[in-house]
Write a protein that holds these residues in place. Sequence first.
Motif, short mmCIF file in Angstrom:
data_model
loop_
_atom_site.label_atom_id
_atom_site.label_comp_id
_atom_site.label_asym_id
_atom_site.label_seq_id
_atom_site.Cartn_x
_atom_site.Cartn_y
_atom_site.Cartn_z
N ASP A 14 9.05 34.90 30.90
CA ASP A 14 9.54 33.86 31.53
C ASP A 14 9.55 32.52 31.32
OD1 ASP A 14 11.30 35.58 33.44
OD2 ASP A 14 9.18 35.86 34.43
N LYS A 15 9.02 32.17 29.87
CA LYS A 15 8.94 30.93 29.28
C LYS A 15 10.04 30.46 28.51
CE LYS A 15 4.46 30.84 30.67
NZ LYS A 15 4.21 30.63 31.97
N GLU A 16 10.01 28.97 28.42
CA GLU A 16 11.35 28.47 27.80
C GLU A 16 10.93 28.09 26.52
OE1 GLU A 16 13.20 25.33 29.97
OE2 GLU A 16 13.07 26.29 31.88
N TRP A 17 11.25 29.06 25.57
CA TRP A 17 10.83 28.77 23.93
C TRP A 17 11.95 28.16 23.41
CZ3 TRP A 17 5.99 28.84 22.78
CH2 TRP A 17 5.05 29.74 23.65
N THR A 72 17.35 28.24 23.07
CA THR A 72 16.12 28.39 24.03
C THR A 72 16.11 30.18 24.18
OG1 THR A 72 16.41 26.45 25.17
CG2 THR A 72 14.83 27.94 26.04
N ILE A 80 14.24 33.00 26.27
CA ILE A 80 13.51 33.32 27.53
C ILE A 80 13.38 34.86 27.45
CG2 ILE A 80 13.46 33.20 29.98
CD1 ILE A 80 15.28 30.72 29.65
N ASN A 100 7.07 25.68 23.80
CA ASN A 100 7.30 26.12 25.30
C ASN A 100 7.32 25.01 26.12
OD1 ASN A 100 6.99 26.89 27.65
ND2 ASN A 100 4.83 27.82 27.64
N THR A 131 8.46 25.00 29.05
CA THR A 131 8.53 25.35 30.46
C THR A 131 7.55 24.27 31.41
OG1 THR A 131 8.45 27.69 30.14
CG2 THR A 131 7.77 27.21 32.20
N ASN A 132 6.66 23.99 30.82
CA ASN A 132 5.84 22.79 31.85
C ASN A 132 5.86 21.22 31.39
OD1 ASN A 132 4.86 25.12 33.54
ND2 ASN A 132 3.21 25.63 31.90
#
Length: 196
Positions: free
Chosen positions: A27-30, A42, A44, A108, A110-111
């Motif tokens: 579930d990370k946006e790579w 991206t 996921i 990544n 994601t954050n």
Amino acid sequence: MNSSIFQILPTLEPFDYSQHFEGQFKDKEWVLINGINDKKVTYIFKPNNVLKIVDSGTTIKTTWSFINSNFLSIQSEDGIQLVKIYYKGQDMMVMNQRGSDDYVMFVNQTNYDEDLETEEDLRRFLHKKYVQRASELIKKHQFYYIQNSEEFGPFTVEELNIKVQKDELSHHCFVRDINEDDYSSRLRIRDLLREI
């Protein structure tokens, strides 16, 4: 990207399903770095072996599966691709297609508060992540300094900075890391202060 990636990032850690799947993979946006100026792609990796690839706003769903060790299979337009995965911290992932010297690199997102759309966005991201982290490490690390042929320390960079501000110490003094045996690196207090 060719195998020189290992010279650029010598501390790559191989993917380990038991260690990385939950916290660093799923579930990370790579964001694919290769070709980021042409278009943003991206990846996921979802549970139940679903891979969402978002390519310039269009979402493609395909599949991935864990094979063994750090190999994954990814279903693509070209068929099934076997890839080996490596990490650089929690923010960078490198994939190598089996039997190839070419590598693709991901970040990544994601954050991260901002979108990664261009190489300039990528530079800002890497600067924020790694330069700030290095600065924090330097602040906590300890150094010896030499003055009038006498060695003092160890001190943190903040402690050295206070001594410089009080004119107890010149910012031109040589320092050595607590893990170094001598001053051959020619590092000075001013060099440390520039990094924080």
